[in-house]
Design an enzyme around this catalytic site. Structure first.
Site, mmCIF file in Angstrom:
data_model
loop_
_atom_site.group_PDB
_atom_site.id
_atom_site.type_symbol
_atom_site.label_atom_id
_atom_site.label_comp_id
_atom_site.label_asym_id
_atom_site.label_seq_id
_atom_site.Cartn_x
_atom_site.Cartn_y
_atom_site.Cartn_z
ATOM 1 C CG HIS A 142 23.963 -35.968 -5.516
ATOM 2 N ND1 HIS A 142 24.453 -36.101 -4.231
ATOM 3 C CD2 HIS A 142 24.967 -36.363 -6.342
ATOM 4 C CE1 HIS A 142 25.691 -36.556 -4.289
ATOM 5 N NE2 HIS A 142 26.021 -36.726 -5.561
ATOM 6 C CD GLU A 143 25.211 -35.840 -10.256
ATOM 7 O OE1 GLU A 143 26.278 -35.196 -10.298
ATOM 8 O OE2 GLU A 143 25.153 -37.013 -9.849
#
Length: 230
Positions: free
Chosen positions: A97-98
């Site tokens: 996600h990051e």
């Protein structure tokens, strides 16, 4: 104090607490589920960056829990120790996600650019709000800052908060979409692990949704209180 204001504050607090509690339970649960491929969060992040042709972003470990974030200023993916070293479904989901934010940055994703531009305005608005509330509570500056003017400023500040919160939504949901698509294409996860990762990331996204709706509710309250007829 206005009963509507109290009800609004309490309602937002209860909903936020429920969503945060659900998120923490899911994070704890999926942190205990080992990833079949056995990759660490650091390895997942580096692989995703490499697959997207990004070679100028560092993957770092930062102290704390749930402190994971992408910093566009110094181009770093910052992962908490549990995610950086972890080899769980949760570590994989968060790391990917990051990195989704890093991909957004590299591809000049419009909502991310807008959100970054709003960050200093958001920070300044927060400082203005603190000064206004301090002045109104203690009656400081009433002579040179009329009640009506203070009201307009408060509505303006909450307008900034609300715009920022809603611009954040597509940024977070898109990062999740990119993360889930990539871990599938790369066969980082199997079907069951994908569902767990999606469940966790969607729970995290709901915290941003609640924050946006809470900000909108506060904006409407102050707009009615200061600008309405009542």
């Amino acid at each position: 104090m206005d009963p509507l204001f109290i009800a609004l504050i309490v309602g937002i607090a209860i909903i936020s607490w429920a969503v945060q509690s659900s998120l923490k339970r899911k994070f704890k649960k999926y942190s205990q589920v080992g990833l079949q491929m056995g990759l660490s969060g650091k390895e997942v992040a580096e692989l995703m960056l490499r697959d997207n042709g990004i070679d100028d972003v560092q993957v770092l470990s930062v102290q704390g829990r749930l402190t994971d974030h992408y910093n566009p200023l110094d181009k770093t993916v910052n992962l908490s120790p549990d995610v950086y070293n972890g080899r769980s479904v949760m570590a994989t989901a968060i790391a990917a996600h990051e990195c989704g934010h890093a991909v957004q940055h590299a591809t000049a994703y419009a909502p991310l650019k807008m959100r970054s531009a709003l960050v200093p305005i958001q920070a300044l608005s927060g400082k203005i709000l603190n000064i206004l509330f301090f002045a109104m509570i203690f009656g400081v500056g009433a002579s040179f800052l009329p009640y009506e003017t203070a009201g307009v400023l408060i509505v303006g500040v909450y307008s900034v908060f609300t715009v920022f919160a809603f611009v954040t939504l597509p940024v977070e949901y898109d990062a999740t979409k990119r993360a889930l698509a990539w871990i599938d294409e790369r066969n980082i996860v199997n079907g069951t692990e994908h569902d767990m990762a999606a469940d966790a990331l969607n729970a995290a996204a709901r915290t941003y949704l609640v924050a946006a709706l809470g900000s909108l509710a506060m904006l409407l309250y102050y707009a009615m209180a200061f600008l309405g007829n009542d």
